[in-house]
Motif scaffolding. Sequence first.
Motif, PDB file in Angstrom:
ATOM      1  N   ASN A 184       0.857  -1.179   0.000  1.00  0.00           N
ATOM      2  CA  ASN A 184       0.000   0.000   0.000  1.00  0.00           C
ATOM      3  C   ASN A 184       0.895   1.232   0.000  1.00  0.00           C
ATOM      4  O   ASN A 184       2.125   1.120   0.102  1.00  0.00           O
ATOM      5  CB  ASN A 184      -0.976  -0.019   1.181  1.00  0.00           C
ATOM      6  N   ALA A 185       0.323   2.382  -0.134  1.00  0.00           N
ATOM      7  CA  ALA A 185       1.112   3.613  -0.257  1.00  0.00           C
ATOM      8  C   ALA A 185       2.003   3.844   0.962  1.00  0.00           C
ATOM      9  O   ALA A 185       3.169   4.235   0.823  1.00  0.00           O
ATOM     10  CB  ALA A 185       0.190   4.807  -0.474  1.00  0.00           C
ATOM     11  N   GLU A 186       1.490   3.570   2.143  1.00  0.00           N
ATOM     12  CA  GLU A 186       2.280   3.779   3.360  1.00  0.00           C
ATOM     13  C   GLU A 186       3.523   2.887   3.384  1.00  0.00           C
ATOM     14  O   GLU A 186       4.605   3.312   3.786  1.00  0.00           O
ATOM     15  CB  GLU A 186       1.413   3.507   4.582  1.00  0.00           C
ATOM     16  N   GLU A 187       3.374   1.650   2.937  1.00  0.00           N
ATOM     17  CA  GLU A 187       4.519   0.737   2.910  1.00  0.00           C
ATOM     18  C   GLU A 187       5.585   1.202   1.921  1.00  0.00           C
ATOM     19  O   GLU A 187       6.782   1.098   2.202  1.00  0.00           O
ATOM     20  CB  GLU A 187       4.051  -0.677   2.551  1.00  0.00           C
ATOM     21  N   ILE A 188       5.169   1.722   0.790  1.00  0.00           N
ATOM     22  CA  ILE A 188       6.124   2.235  -0.204  1.00  0.00           C
ATOM     23  C   ILE A 188       6.892   3.420   0.362  1.00  0.00           C
ATOM     24  O   ILE A 188       8.120   3.486   0.265  1.00  0.00           O
ATOM     25  CB  ILE A 188       5.408   2.627  -1.511  1.00  0.00           C
ATOM     26  N   PHE A 189       6.179   4.338   0.969  1.00  0.00           N
ATOM     27  CA  PHE A 189       6.839   5.525   1.528  1.00  0.00           C
ATOM     28  C   PHE A 189       7.761   5.182   2.693  1.00  0.00           C
ATOM     29  O   PHE A 189       8.728   5.878   2.947  1.00  0.00           O
ATOM     30  CB  PHE A 189       5.820   6.580   1.951  1.00  0.00           C
ATOM     31  N   SER A 190       7.488   4.076   3.394  1.00  0.00           N
ATOM     32  CA  SER A 190       8.353   3.690   4.510  1.00  0.00           C
ATOM     33  C   SER A 190       9.552   2.858   4.056  1.00  0.00           C
ATOM     34  O   SER A 190      10.410   2.537   4.857  1.00  0.00           O
ATOM     35  CB  SER A 190       7.556   2.930   5.563  1.00  0.00           C
ATOM     36  N   GLY A 191       9.582   2.481   2.764  1.00  0.00           N
ATOM     37  CA  GLY A 191      10.729   1.771   2.215  1.00  0.00           C
ATOM     38  C   GLY A 191      10.605   0.260   2.180  1.00  0.00           C
ATOM     39  O   GLY A 191      11.591  -0.433   1.959  1.00  0.00           O
ATOM     40  N   LYS A 192       9.413  -0.277   2.382  1.00  0.00           N
ATOM     41  CA  LYS A 192       9.231  -1.727   2.327  1.00  0.00           C
ATOM     42  C   LYS A 192       9.505  -2.218   0.906  1.00  0.00           C
ATOM     43  O   LYS A 192       9.008  -1.646  -0.060  1.00  0.00           O
ATOM     44  CB  LYS A 192       7.803  -2.105   2.733  1.00  0.00           C
ATOM     45  N   PRO A 193      10.282  -3.292   0.758  1.00  0.00           N
ATOM     46  CA  PRO A 193      10.555  -3.814  -0.589  1.00  0.00           C
ATOM     47  C   PRO A 193       9.290  -4.360  -1.253  1.00  0.00           C
ATOM     48  O   PRO A 193       8.374  -4.825  -0.567  1.00  0.00           O
ATOM     49  CB  PRO A 193      11.565  -4.930  -0.362  1.00  0.00           C
ATOM     50  N   LEU A 194       9.247  -4.328  -2.558  1.00  0.00           N
ATOM     51  CA  LEU A 194       8.108  -4.828  -3.307  1.00  0.00           C
ATOM     52  C   LEU A 194       8.146  -6.347  -3.362  1.00  0.00           C
ATOM     53  O   LEU A 194       9.204  -6.946  -3.519  1.00  0.00           O
ATOM     54  CB  LEU A 194       8.122  -4.261  -4.728  1.00  0.00           C
ATOM     55  N   ASP A 195       6.982  -6.986  -3.238  1.00  0.00           N
ATOM     56  CA  ASP A 195       6.897  -8.444  -3.258  1.00  0.00           C
ATOM     57  C   ASP A 195       5.611  -8.860  -3.975  1.00  0.00           C
ATOM     58  O   ASP A 195       4.552  -8.966  -3.368  1.00  0.00           O
ATOM     59  CB  ASP A 195       6.926  -8.998  -1.841  1.00  0.00           C
ATOM     60  N   ILE A 196       5.702  -9.099  -5.285  1.00  0.00           N
ATOM     61  CA  ILE A 196       4.523  -9.438  -6.080  1.00  0.00           C
ATOM     62  C   ILE A 196       3.951 -10.800  -5.688  1.00  0.00           C
ATOM     63  O   ILE A 196       2.746 -11.011  -5.750  1.00  0.00           O
ATOM     64  CB  ILE A 196       4.822  -9.366  -7.594  1.00  0.00           C
ATOM     65  N   ASN A 197       4.784 -11.733  -5.262  1.00  0.00           N
ATOM     66  CA  ASN A 197       4.269 -13.052  -4.875  1.00  0.00           C
ATOM     67  C   ASN A 197       3.359 -12.972  -3.661  1.00  0.00           C
ATOM     68  O   ASN A 197       2.344 -13.665  -3.596  1.00  0.00           O
ATOM     69  CB  ASN A 197       5.427 -14.011  -4.604  1.00  0.00           C
ATOM     70  N   HIS A 198       3.701 -12.125  -2.701  1.00  0.00           N
ATOM     71  CA  HIS A 198       2.839 -11.930  -1.534  1.00  0.00           C
ATOM     72  C   HIS A 198       1.468 -11.408  -1.972  1.00  0.00           C
ATOM     73  O   HIS A 198       0.430 -11.877  -1.495  1.00  0.00           O
ATOM     74  CB  HIS A 198       3.489 -10.965  -0.546  1.00  0.00           C
ATOM     75  N   TYR A 199       1.462 -10.471  -2.887  1.00  0.00           N
ATOM     76  CA  TYR A 199       0.224  -9.882  -3.374  1.00  0.00           C
ATOM     77  C   TYR A 199      -0.625 -10.928  -4.099  1.00  0.00           C
ATOM     78  O   TYR A 199      -1.826 -11.025  -3.883  1.00  0.00           O
ATOM     79  CB  TYR A 199       0.540  -8.708  -4.278  1.00  0.00           C
ATOM     80  N   LYS A 200      -0.010 -11.725  -4.953  1.00  0.00           N
ATOM     81  CA  LYS A 200      -0.748 -12.759  -5.683  1.00  0.00           C
ATOM     82  C   LYS A 200      -1.371 -13.755  -4.710  1.00  0.00           C
ATOM     83  O   LYS A 200      -2.520 -14.157  -4.880  1.00  0.00           O
ATOM     84  CB  LYS A 200       0.174 -13.477  -6.665  1.00  0.00           C
ATOM     85  N   ASN A 201      -0.621 -14.145  -3.695  1.00  0.00           N
ATOM     86  CA  ASN A 201      -1.157 -15.077  -2.697  1.00  0.00           C
ATOM     87  C   ASN A 201      -2.303 -14.450  -1.912  1.00  0.00           C
ATOM     88  O   ASN A 201      -3.295 -15.113  -1.603  1.00  0.00           O
ATOM     89  CB  ASN A 201      -0.053 -15.532  -1.745  1.00  0.00           C
ATOM     90  N   TYR A 202      -2.168 -13.176  -1.581  1.00  0.00           N
ATOM     91  CA  TYR A 202      -3.221 -12.459  -0.865  1.00  0.00           C
ATOM     92  C   TYR A 202      -4.504 -12.415  -1.702  1.00  0.00           C
ATOM     93  O   TYR A 202      -5.591 -12.718  -1.200  1.00  0.00           O
ATOM     94  CB  TYR A 202      -2.754 -11.040  -0.540  1.00  0.00           C
ATOM     95  N   LEU A 203      -4.373 -12.069  -2.978  1.00  0.00           N
ATOM     96  CA  LEU A 203      -5.546 -12.013  -3.848  1.00  0.00           C
ATOM     97  C   LEU A 203      -6.189 -13.386  -4.003  1.00  0.00           C
ATOM     98  O   LEU A 203      -7.408 -13.511  -3.983  1.00  0.00           O
ATOM     99  CB  LEU A 203      -5.167 -11.458  -5.222  1.00  0.00           C
TER     100      LEU A 203
END
Length: 52
Positions: A24-43
């Motif tokens: 989410n936007a807050e995670e991006i601004f805090s510097g969290k690395p991107l993880d597309i696999n986590h998102y796919k599993n969540y969806l």
Amino acid sequence: MYALGEDVPTYNTMRPQYSLQGNNAEEIFSGKPLDINHYKNYLYSKKTLRTI
């Protein structure tokens, strides 16, 4: 105007964004690395819950 006041914080802090690879936007601004696999599993897990 009240609904917008609720939706903006949800959008920025809770809702995963496909364009941000699941963060989410807050995670991006805090510097969290991107993880597309986590998102796919969540969806997938949410889709499974909707079809039960």
